[in-house]
Write an enzyme that holds these catalytic residues in place. Sequence first.
Site, short mmCIF file in Angstrom:
data_model
loop_
_atom_site.label_atom_id
_atom_site.label_comp_id
_atom_site.label_asym_id
_atom_site.label_seq_id
_atom_site.Cartn_x
_atom_site.Cartn_y
_atom_site.Cartn_z
N GLY C 148 0.83 -1.21 0.00
CA GLY C 148 0.00 0.00 0.00
C GLY C 148 0.86 1.26 0.00
O GLY C 148 2.08 1.20 0.19
N CYS C 149 0.23 2.39 -0.21
CA CYS C 149 0.97 3.65 -0.34
C CYS C 149 1.53 4.11 1.01
O CYS C 149 2.73 4.37 1.14
CB CYS C 149 0.09 4.73 -0.95
SG CYS C 149 -1.49 4.96 -0.11
N TYR C 150 0.66 4.19 2.01
CA TYR C 150 1.14 4.57 3.33
C TYR C 150 2.15 3.53 3.84
O TYR C 150 3.13 3.86 4.49
CB TYR C 150 -0.01 4.60 4.34
CG TYR C 150 -0.87 5.82 4.30
CD1 TYR C 150 -0.34 7.09 4.47
CD2 TYR C 150 -2.25 5.71 4.16
CE1 TYR C 150 -1.15 8.22 4.48
CE2 TYR C 150 -3.08 6.82 4.18
CZ TYR C 150 -2.53 8.08 4.34
OH TYR C 150 -3.33 9.19 4.37
#
Lengths: 345, 345, 345, 345
Positions: C148-150
Amino acid sequence: MKKVSILGATGYAGVELVKLIANHPQAELVHITSESYTGQRLSDVYPHLLSLCDKLLESMNDLDSILDTSDVVFVALPHGHAMEVGKKALEKGVTLIDLGADYRFDDTNVYEDWYHVKHVHKNAPRVYGLAELNRKAIKNASIIANAGCYTTTSILALAPLVKNHLIQLDSILIDAKSGTSGAGRSPKQQTHFPDFYDNFAAYGACTHRHTPEIEQAFSHLAGQKVMLNFTPHLVPMSRGIFSTCYASLVEGVTKEEITKAYEDLYGQEYFVRLLGLGAYPSVKEVRGSNFCDIAWHVDERTHRVIVLSVTDNLMKGAAGQAIQNFNIVSGFDEKLGLPLVPMYP
Amino acid sequence: MKKVSILGATGYAGVELVKLIANHPQAELVHITSESYTGQRLSDVYPHLLSLCDKLLESMNDLDSILDTSDVVFVALPHGHAMEVGKKALEKGVTLIDLGADYRFDDTNVYEDWYHVKHVHKNAPRVYGLAELNRKAIKNASIIANAGCYTTTSILALAPLVKNHLIQLDSILIDAKSGTSGAGRSPKQQTHFPDFYDNFAAYGACTHRHTPEIEQAFSHLAGQKVMLNFTPHLVPMSRGIFSTCYASLVEGVTKEEITKAYEDLYGQEYFVRLLGLGAYPSVKEVRGSNFCDIAWHVDERTHRVIVLSVTDNLMKGAAGQAIQNFNIVSGFDEKLGLPLVPMYP
Amino acid sequence: MKKVSILGATGYAGVELVKLIANHPQAELVHITSESYTGQRLSDVYPHLLSLCDKLLESMNDLDSILDTSDVVFVALPHGHAMEVGKKALEKGVTLIDLGADYRFDDTNVYEDWYHVKHVHKNAPRVYGLAELNRKAIKNASIIANAGCYTTTSILALAPLVKNHLIQLDSILIDAKSGTSGAGRSPKQQTHFPDFYDNFAAYGACTHRHTPEIEQAFSHLAGQKVMLNFTPHLVPMSRGIFSTCYASLVEGVTKEEITKAYEDLYGQEYFVRLLGLGAYPSVKEVRGSNFCDIAWHVDERTHRVIVLSVTDNLMKGAAGQAIQNFNIVSGFDEKLGLPLVPMYP
Amino acid sequence: MKKVSILGATGYAGVELVKLIANHPQAELVHITSESYTGQRLSDVYPHLLSLCDKLLESMNDLDSILDTSDVVFVALPHGHAMEVGKKALEKGVTLIDLGADYRFDDTNVYEDWYHVKHVHKNAPRVYGLAELNRKAIKNASIIANAGCYTTTSILALAPLVKNHLIQLDSILIDAKSGTSGAGRSPKQQTHFPDFYDNFAAYGACTHRHTPEIEQAFSHLAGQKVMLNFTPHLVPMSRGIFSTCYASLVEGVTKEEITKAYEDLYGQEYFVRLLGLGAYPSVKEVRGSNFCDIAWHVDERTHRVIVLSVTDNLMKGAAGQAIQNFNIVSGFDEKLGLPLVPMYP
């Protein structure tokens, strides 16, 4: 491989050029200069370039040796500084691509009147570097004067109509809007973040220096002297130019003739995208690319045409156009090394 | 009517004070100063004040006569400049409300350590001007040290938990975010519009001067020395502070006890709005107002509490709080002259 | 040349993938799908792609024929939709790179608990696609779960410290900030321009689904179960993630050991740039690129380390990382087709 | 004290009216309505109003009882909804101030042509509510049609020149720019944050409904029919309108005559600030206030005048103007209850 140098690499246009040269398969970056940061690495000034361009910034004091080791020199300096470079480059057979205004005017008096600088290279062989209108001349040029950001966006918008005399030439008005990178990298009160965020303003009404440049291009296209109004505005965004261009139609001109004029002039152009009658371009749709998107509207009530055009001021309006010119003069594919897909969102 | 002067009227906090004083029914603005713009009208520097405050800016060289004709003096100068004013104001019986740090610390050594300035008014009778925690002392003060912007937002966020020992005092972390007006009015590269637009960054990690100020407040509330981490960040917006505060709960503490602690401390406070457990404040919801909105979250998995609080840094974090203190020390209604409804959107 | 298809091409991550595939010298885009826009051209939905990708959007109803004509399929759909694709892709020998969460968890119960969706492909052979930590496994994978991005931004920030047990594993706090493209393409009240401009807010405190993903990665690295707090915030900008990570140092750990841990793990990594002790990354410095920039600060007073890391959420946090994984699994140079220079300003 | 109700209180103009009424010393808010949020508190929809306006939202189904208990009703509904209210208000002797277009046109055919709605209250006694041009009529009106946001800004900009026939009436062009709150509160793709951030676009070229409203005002002022072009644009900011107005000067007109025309018409007006020849207004300088700032430029080369004007679209362009009209019709001081100082920065 062309050996390339950039004079003035720490302005926004200069650093955009560095980015493009770094990605260009047929260019090798040999020198970058900055008078303010001489001796520092470019990535010290612009940390986004860390590991990508850690090259040392040199001074223009070493101009001779810079020219001696370069095939092409890009000048991204404030106006007034390219002419001495141009003289030497010419002597040494180095191609010069100037992103400033020094070589843009046929009539150097116009330059002197609007820029308040003495022109010291009046007889320079030079070509106006707007490829879509002047490609042939660029191919064999020694000194190429890249068109300005507002001017590129505005000239491309109206060129088909001016060239074909579809509009009344004394009725042209250009209301242009630019992102703040157009105002340069030096911090100023007006572009201090808290002052300009959530703000919008005009500047340079009736006096902006891109006015005579647009007039020159239109006068050439029309075969007669054209005068117009150009009003720039600053938009609270980073990049992008939006030109809203107004003109009264010559009596009897039809929508079909207008569309045909655009298609005739730009049908084969990769970097001009015609959105057509009734469409709406937006600056984000060309961000980071070399495109100029154009759309037009016809008002039946007032017999006016309204043309909307957008560019990224640092790309098609500066560094991207310079690379396009570099490719043309070098005999490369015009798109070589240019990022083609805009960054969205 | 109180006669009021503002020293340092051309910074962002200073000009916000001018705005508030202009709307205050019991205050008359007598002097405004600026060393950079002495002799100009304030509306020349800030055209939004045209016809509203065309007063001439004076120099602080005339401090004696300024004090002699004022009941209250607000100081909105960089730290280090309020102490000489404070000495004279005290002699002349003029109330001083300082928006800077000079009078915020009980222990002037802490001030000297963090601010690198010699304290020259160590024995000054002074009170820490955070009304919600210190109202009684403010009522009779001669010198009021307005709390800082980050500190106000952060102290109010955790005060109920610290005071009631509901959290482990060595576990406090404050991650704070500020709009760019918090960085002041002087143009800098980092806050140059093109550089900071669409950007986000931290600064002052471990070293920001608001750290010891928050620690001092929590130490008072807890009755024991508190140390913590405070990390400020800059957000691409004009105004607003958002504090995300973390702490480990003391074992056995329930959500109900937490809620009760907030209601006990702030139940009667007009300018603190409790959004409650599980809610989310946002800076736009307090913009232009003197409110501090607070919400909290409890993580059952990790036994931590997360408190979110927001203020407008130029209002509750600076000029609004100063007016609140002015009202208290003057015996006025605490809300007098303060715009109550936030500007949205 | 690899034949590539993208399922879910009209979300922000999907369209970014289209852009990257368009520039990739070893990939040919064969199918793009969208259930909302089936039958339209992608450039009708995203006019910035005019003349660049005028391909028709298909429906996933034709999944079999899409898989039969593809070597690699990227899935950029909401979670819950990749598992049926994964089963078929596995049967047909098509490599699947999922940008969603369906294949990210070793323990599918964790997925079911946090995502409230039944996992229907529990025995799938899958690898966690964070190249810097898992490159070898990716090389031979059939199903790659893009991080994921975070999580990418946060895991890379602390991985060296967790792996080397330099920090107390129960003390980790991650305060993360994202540009609004992270909230997806569907218009909502919170991300309506007037509501979110000049605003800042938190969301998902204690409950965000990236929490268990970060915990899983750290648990693997540490060899023991790790729990932590993760708090996401929304920043009024387009792109970019900024993670501020906090942890208490294990007693006796020195700055040199910290620096060594970063250099050991990332010294050879192209896409991780170590800014070092005391530095400050900013999201604009990685915009449009696949870089993750990392810096760290040590607080001697509180014995904590604060790590700052940034990525472009649509690049290293989504589409860029997916291409990096595509390159690894295809045996290409990891950088192939990725734009290397961030867009600045 | 006037009893006041607001129909359509949850749009941006409606909620701005609530804010202004809350601060108005001679108005009491008795009813607020919303069909979408009936039964909820206004502060549930707009949390910034917590503790300030926790009033319940009613439905317009109760219109009779709303009118029976109100002295003045503000209508902040989409066009087409004010006419039925107007009929009843007239019967019951309640003053109506409509922020929409229903009562703006003398010739209801123009309304029907541009708005595509049947006019059902053609014989209504109504006045056009632009105070600076129509104050006397407003004083005794029953139905006041607040001027539109773009129209207010544009009409005020050129009124002195049109009225005094200093410009060629067939040469008028208005290029206007608005903040996104002008596009309303409903989330749409174009105003979704990631799509419109760092973006700029035009819309409604040749077709925007404010065109005939401006033409009507100029036709009245000139005593002859005026047609013009009006092109609106959307700026990535919250609030504010900027109009750039172009016209050719009548031969022989001097700068002095132009200045005199502005001073004659607006010299006594509180809410029009004349910045004068050669100046540059900016939208931030009027934000949150009821001011319209105006400056003008004369191009000697092209014999055109360029007038720049700014307002806050939710204040002078909507709710502020409505309060100004409310004050006039109620016999109050025109400034009563209006925040006077713009919010800067």
